[in-house]
Design an enzyme around this catalytic site. Structure first.
Site, mmCIF file in Angstrom:
data_model
loop_
_atom_site.group_PDB
_atom_site.id
_atom_site.type_symbol
_atom_site.label_atom_id
_atom_site.label_comp_id
_atom_site.label_asym_id
_atom_site.label_seq_id
_atom_site.Cartn_x
_atom_site.Cartn_y
_atom_site.Cartn_z
ATOM 1 N N ASP A 158 37.509 49.177 47.020
ATOM 2 C CA ASP A 158 38.535 49.525 48.000
ATOM 3 C C ASP A 158 38.708 48.461 49.082
ATOM 4 O OD1 ASP A 158 36.015 50.112 48.986
ATOM 5 O OD2 ASP A 158 36.502 52.148 49.650
ATOM 6 N N ASP A 171 62.893 27.764 52.808
ATOM 7 C CA ASP A 171 64.074 26.897 52.861
ATOM 8 C C ASP A 171 63.817 25.499 52.319
ATOM 9 O OD1 ASP A 171 62.523 26.522 55.301
ATOM 10 O OD2 ASP A 171 64.185 25.303 56.042
ATOM 11 N N ASN A 192 34.697 53.884 47.889
ATOM 12 C CA ASN A 192 33.437 54.329 48.500
ATOM 13 C C ASN A 192 33.344 53.934 49.972
ATOM 14 O OD1 ASN A 192 33.117 51.613 48.078
ATOM 15 N ND2 ASN A 192 31.276 51.782 46.811
#
Length: 567
Positions: free
Chosen positions: A440, A34, A467
């Site tokens: 990952d 805002d 892995n």
């Protein structure tokens, strides 16, 4: 006779947008809130920017960082408190890595400050300077705009970011964006201030004399060589004097790795013996912005000559002499012009190409096979975005074709950075191919930004190593620690979830044969390759650097000496 320049009026928000555009920024990253909505409406009405719109402010800061590395400067828009604090890690990374990001924070209306009103997105008190104090630790300049200071402060902050190659923080109170102020008609010029003439001439002469009289001169480059855009001057100097040039890992790819003058990467004990010997035994090492950081110096195993020349963005040390107000690009231009041409010197002989390791295509995919196949995939002009850890180490081991760029956080090392950063690099250099290398664990921190990449129809090639967790941390401490494990996701399915109807090509590969098929896919949309590997398989560089980091972090009585604690 006094000549006056005609001035016109603009709203404060419009003038800020005008200056950002004149600085070469055409995309703005951030999240709507805002306190910044009125500014974003002005942005849309001007129709000069692409609003990227990120999933969160941290990702936006990472994207702005990546954009600035290829574009020269970037803009980030957040809202007061919740947005600014969320983005601060990314801005701190830009500060650490010397990246110019202009952070515009839509903030509390000035009437709230004047009347000491308690407002939302604050700490619930009247200390309305707290965010600015926080940003003062990770930016080169900070300001709160008012109708009185807006014109001068907007120019000061943008120029500071560009000239110092550091982020800045600018608060725009929400009730002044539509107020008119008198503004100059001339565009903003992004130029460095001129060097002090005497200091420049004396310093350049001293460097040329040292290089000319040395028996074994060498150049070593770090981040400043990239940020201050001096690659051309350096290569001209190197070719003219036939000097060997090495790079710190922060700027791999900056120097053409096919050049006969390129030594390779220098990282103390982590360097190849011939590179380490050449750099450390130099009787005139010209060091460009070199910083002695554990992750760039082989865990402080470097041994740079004490009598080296240290040239930074705006100052130079040559032995006992310090030269201030000497700016790097102007200095190296002068040195390259004055240096004598030599007909003999360093010239790297073409080595015998290494025979690639035999890859059995039906075997389980290993790190060695993976990076060997990636080596064959990269091509001239690629942008490689490498996540901290295994992906970064793998990229450092690649032999890059000409005109490639590597974007990484070798110093700040905030995992998840690369997923946001690739959004920025894609928008900054849309005609180049962008390859994201990520693990990952890091991917899970910022995965949602893939949705923004898809929403803007961008087409990176994403290489994700699955892995089962934090491999680089297993190498440091906790090989079998549950704290280094993560939840297993169906990574290759995520593009469909994050952007229904996507045409992204996704693959899960577990063997070299499957990886080969994925690499051959047409690149007409995003390519997402999830490469599944053993959790304990890691490049040797990751293992060695992990062990070295443990020694620095934990000392001689640390847990790394227990059996089975490290990879």
């Amino acid at each position: 006779m006094t000549i006056t320049t005609a001035r016109s009026t603009m709203t404060i928000g419009d003038f800020l947008l005008r200056r950002l555009r004149e600085a070469g920024i055409s995309h703005l990253f951030g999240v709507a809130g805002d306190y910044n909505l009125e500014f974003l409406l002005q942005m849309e009405n001007r129709d000069e920017f692409t609003w990227v719109g990120n999933c969160n402010e941290l990702n936006a800061a990472y994207a702005a960082d990546g954009y600035a590395r290829l574009n020269g400067i970037s803009g980030l828009v957040v809202t007061r408190g919740v947005g600014a604090w969320s983005a601060i890690n990314g801005v701190a990374g830009a500060y650490s890595e010397r990246v110019p990001v202009v952070c515009v924070c839509g903030s509390l209306p000035l009437k709230a400050l004047d009347r000491k009103l308690l407002m939302h997105h604050t700490s619930g008190d009247t200390d309305h300077d707290d965010v600015m104090r926080g940003y003062a630790q990770v930016t080169a300049a900070q300001t709160r705009l008012t109708p009185r200071n807006a014109v001068t402060e907007i120019d000061r902050l943008i120029l500071t970011a560009w000239q110092r190659k550091l982020p800045v923080y600018l608060e725009l109170p929400s009730d002044i964006a539509y107020l008119d102020v008198e503004v100059p008609p001339e565009p903003l010029e992004l130029v460095m201030p001129p060097s002090d003439p005497e200091r420049l001439s004396t310093c350049a002469d001293a460097i040329v004399a040292r290089l000319t009289n040395a028996r074994s001169p060498v150049i070593l480059v770090d981040i400043d060589a990239d940020r201050f855009d001096v690659t051309g001057e350096l290569l001209e100097l190197v070719g003219r004097m036939r000097l060997p040039i090495a790079a710190v890992n922060t700027v791999k790819g900056l120097i053409d790795e096919t050049s006969p003058y390129f030594l390779g990467l220098y990282a103390g004990a982590g360097s190849k013996p011939e590179i380490r010997e050449t750099v450390e035994n130099s009787d005139c090492l010209l060091a460009i912005g070199v910083r002695r950081v554990d992750t760039t110096s082989g865990g402080f195993s470097d041994a740079l000559p004490a009598g080296r020349i240290d040239a930074r963005g705006d100052a130079v040390d040559i032995g006992p002499d310090n030269y201030q107000a000497v700016y790097l690009k102007e200095l190296l231009r002068r040195v390259a012009d004055k240096a004598p041409a030599r007909t003999s010197g360093y010239f790297r002989q073409a080595g015998t190409p290494q025979e690639p390791s035999a890859v059995v295509m039906s075997d389980p995919l290993t790190q060695a096979a993976y990076w060997s196949m990636v080596q064959d995939f990269i091509r001239e002009g690629d942008v490689l975005i490498a996540e901290d850890g295994t992906s970064e180490a793998g990229c450092w081991g690649l032999r890059l074709p000409p005109k490639c760029s590597i974007v990484t956080q070798a110093v700040w090392g905030s995992i998840g950075y690369s997923v946001g950063s690739v959004l920025g690099t894609l928008l900054a250099a849309p005609k180049r191919r962008h390859l994201l290398f990520v693990g990952d664990g890091s991917f899970q921190l910022t995965a949602q930004e893939v949705s923004t990449i898809l929403r803007h129809d961008l087409k990176p090639v994403i290489f994700l190593i699955n892995n089962g967790g934090y491999t680089v941390e297993r190498a440091i401490c906790g090989k079998q620690g549950h704290f280094n494990d993560i939840a297993n996701w169906a990574y290759a399915e995520l593009p469909k979830v994050l952007h229904p109807g996507t045409t992204a090509r996704t693959f899960v590969v577990k063997t070299p044969a499957e990886l080969k098929e994925a690499l051959a896919a047409p690149h007409d949309s995003m390519i997402f390759i999830e490469a599944v590997m053993d959790k304990y398989d890691a490049p040797q560089l990751v293992i060695d650097s992990g062990h070295g980091m443990a020694e620095v972090d934990y000392g001689p009585r640390g847990p790394q000496h227990r059996p089975g604690v490290q990879l």
